[in-house]
Design an enzyme around this catalytic site. Structure first.
Site, PDB file in Angstrom:
ATOM      1  NE  ARG A  64     -24.783 -59.246 -16.366  1.00 22.41           N
ATOM      2  CZ  ARG A  64     -25.231 -58.671 -17.484  1.00 22.41           C
ATOM      3  NH1 ARG A  64     -26.396 -58.052 -17.489  1.00 22.41           N
ATOM      4  NH2 ARG A  64     -24.520 -58.708 -18.591  1.00 22.41           N
ATOM      5  CE1 TYR A 117     -26.585 -53.502   8.182  1.00 23.73           C
ATOM      6  CE2 TYR A 117     -27.105 -53.319   5.848  1.00 23.73           C
ATOM      7  CZ  TYR A 117     -26.204 -53.596   6.856  1.00 23.73           C
ATOM      8  OH  TYR A 117     -24.926 -53.957   6.548  1.00 23.73           O
ATOM      9  CG  ASP A 189     -35.450 -55.476   5.240  1.00 16.87           C
ATOM     10  OD1 ASP A 189     -35.544 -56.664   5.606  1.00 16.87           O
ATOM     11  OD2 ASP A 189     -34.366 -54.921   4.997  1.00 16.87           O
ATOM     12  CE  LYS A 214     -27.621 -60.229   7.851  1.00 18.94           C
ATOM     13  NZ  LYS A 214     -27.947 -59.322   6.805  1.00 18.94           N
TER      14      LYS A 214
HETATM   15  N1  LCS Z   1     -31.927 -55.552   5.598  1.00 20.16           N
HETATM   16  C1  LCS Z   1     -31.690 -55.824   6.894  1.00 20.16           C
HETATM   17  C2  LCS Z   1     -32.808 -55.747   7.871  1.00 20.16           C
HETATM   18  C3  LCS Z   1     -30.410 -56.177   7.299  1.00 20.16           C
HETATM   19  O1  LCS Z   1     -30.208 -56.439   8.595  1.00 20.16           O
HETATM   20  C4  LCS Z   1     -29.361 -56.218   6.346  1.00 20.16           C
HETATM   21  C5  LCS Z   1     -27.962 -56.555   6.739  1.00 20.16           C
HETATM   22  C6  LCS Z   1     -29.647 -55.923   5.018  1.00 20.16           C
HETATM   23  C7  LCS Z   1     -30.946 -55.597   4.671  1.00 20.16           C
HETATM   24  C8  LCS Z   1     -28.601 -55.982   3.954  1.00 20.16           C
HETATM   25  O2  LCS Z   1     -28.355 -57.294   3.632  1.00 20.16           O
HETATM   26  P1  LCS Z   1     -26.941 -57.834   3.046  1.00 20.16           P
HETATM   27  O3  LCS Z   1     -26.626 -56.993   1.877  1.00 20.16           O
HETATM   28  O4  LCS Z   1     -25.940 -57.687   4.129  1.00 20.16           O
HETATM   29  O5  LCS Z   1     -27.262 -59.244   2.677  1.00 20.16           O
HETATM   30  N2  LCS Z   1     -27.750 -56.567   8.113  1.00 20.16           N
HETATM   31  C9  LCS Z   1     -26.614 -56.806   8.711  1.00 20.16           C
HETATM   32  C10 LCS Z   1     -26.443 -56.775  10.103  1.00 20.16           C
HETATM   33  O6  LCS Z   1     -27.302 -56.473  10.916  1.00 20.16           O
HETATM   34  N3  LCS Z   1     -25.221 -57.119  10.392  1.00 20.16           N
HETATM   35  O7  LCS Z   1     -24.452 -57.344   9.265  1.00 20.16           O
HETATM   36  C11 LCS Z   1     -25.301 -57.134   8.108  1.00 20.16           C
END
Ligand code: LCS
Length: 407
Positions: A64, A117, A189, A214
């Protein structure tokens, strides 16, 4: 430096995605660095354990707090984004929460772009409020708005560009200029672009965050996040919110992302090529009412493509000549394209933001951000573009009669 041993700083990004980062040494000389799938690390004697805890001796303690496979990923991604340090986390939201919580105290103020998001919106609008931190959501397309809303206690400005789900673009350099001499940090971001298509640090960003779920990983088999910044900021995040709230990455996920990263350059080019072909198809289809894509000349900030961003990316939003039920019927008629949230995978994915990724928004906030109830978002994958287009076409055709009735 000896011939043939180029330092990472001087390598091109397409090389860095493969070679960047301090790989743990494998005694057998394995090409791929070993996966340190371990929760803890043995100390050779008690004094060594206490010296590591006291920070007097380098070395790993417990996964961790750090792990060689995770370190390799952190140094590789930090290098790609042009920062000296990075901290990996269990999810993108883990990175956003750990970063932003480390920067604020109760009574502080933060400025957030109105288009982000859905769960980031929930974090700032709901959780921050519980701790007495005021998050103000504003339209940052006009950077003067930032100057007007900055306060002495504003700790950060948080933006996403292109924004999820409708690809709103913000001018990073203009926002940094508008922040003037404020001590607030500019957090970008960069999930939709990756460092291969957009380098926020060179435009003034202090901190860059990714959902590594992603494009960075790219294979739809991991949820993960990463934040890049200066040594001091990253050390603070690691030693406070990340260590004590515990949303750290698993070594196995770090190993998978290191593998995925190697093809980031070729994948991004193919993703963008495919997206351009899908946009051309949608443009000439009579049932498509509006397309949101930075590569189109009618996008309000199209001029940022080629300057701030190298290419327009692989996410497209669009509206059909139909009501919401017609849009849903179209989604249900798709065959190969998966009806699923997320983006950046080999598979093409499509979803309905108002009822899915952006359902944490209030209807009023969605409307203010320009996210309509009939908006659809497609994350173009790596299949043959003709197959993606054929599936879109058959689904549009198969529900055409329904729209004739409802039009
Ligand atoms: N930032 C952006 C721009 C995102 O699109 C997402 C998730 C996150 C942060 C958060 O990331 P995660 O914790 O899911 O790894 N976006 C999603 C979407 O557009 N569809 O499902 C998740």
């Amino acid at each position: 430096m000896s011939e043939g041993k180029q330092s990472t700083e001087h390598q091109q990004l397409a090389t860095q995605v493969i070679h960047g980062g301090k790989a743990p040494q494998d005694p057998e000389g394995a090409l791929v660095a070993p996966l340190y799938q371990t929760s803890t690390f043995k100390f050779s004697h008690a004094d060594q354990g206490s010296a590591r805890f006291a920070g007097e001796e380098p070395g790993y303690i417990y996964s961790r707090l750090g792990n060689p496979t995770i370190t390799q990923l952190e140094t590789r991604v930090a290098g790609l984004e042009g920062f000296p340090a990075a901290a990996a986390s269990a999810t993108g939201m883990g990175a956003i929460a750990a970063t932003t919580m480390a920067l604020v105290r109760s009574g502080d103020h933060v400025l957030v772009s109105d288009a982000i998001y859905g769960c980031s919106f929930a974090l700032f609008s709901e959780l921050f409020e519980r701790f007495g931190i005021e998050a103000e959501f504003i339209d940052m397309a006009d950077p003067d708005q930032i100057t007007a809303h900055l306060r002495d206690n504003t700790r950060f400005v948080f933006i996403e560009t292109p924004a999820n789900p409708h690809l709103k673009l913000l001018d990073i350099a203009a926002i940094k200029t508008a922040m003037g001499s404020s001590a607030a940090k500019l957090i970008v971001d960069n999930t939709f672009m990756t460092p291969l298509l957009q380098q926020p640090k060179s435009l003034g960003a202090d901190i860059v965050i990714h959902s590594a779920t992603k494009f960075l990983n790219g294979h739809g088999d991991v949820v993960a996040g990463i934040v890049c910044g200066d040594e001091e900021t990253i050390a603070d995040i690691k030693m406070t919110t990340l260590k004590d709230m515990g949303a750290t990455m698993s070594p196995h996920d770090a190993w998978l992302i290191l593998r995925g990263l190697k093809t980031l350059d070729v994948r991004m080019q193919r993703h963008c090529d495919n997206a351009e072909k899908v946009v051309s198809f949608l443009q000439q289809h009579e049932r498509v009412k509006k397309i949101y894509y930075p590569g189109l000349a009618n996008h309000p900030k199209h001029d940022l493509v080629g300057s701030q961003m190298q290419r327009a990316g692989a996410v497209i939003a669009f509206e059909l000549h139909s009501d919401e039920s017609g849009a849903r019927a179209f989604l249900d008629a798709l065959d190969m394209i998966a009806l699923a949230v997320s983006l950046g995978d080999a598979e093409t994915l499509i979803q309905h933001p108002a009822s899915m990724t952006h359902s944490p928004y209030t209807p009023e906030a969605r409307q203010a951000a320009g996210i309509s109830d009939t908006l659809l978002r497609i994350a173009v994958g790596l299949e043959d573009a003709n197959d993606i287009i054929a599936d879109l076409k058959q689904a549009l055709d198969s529900v055409a009669s329904r729209w004739r009735d409802s039009a």
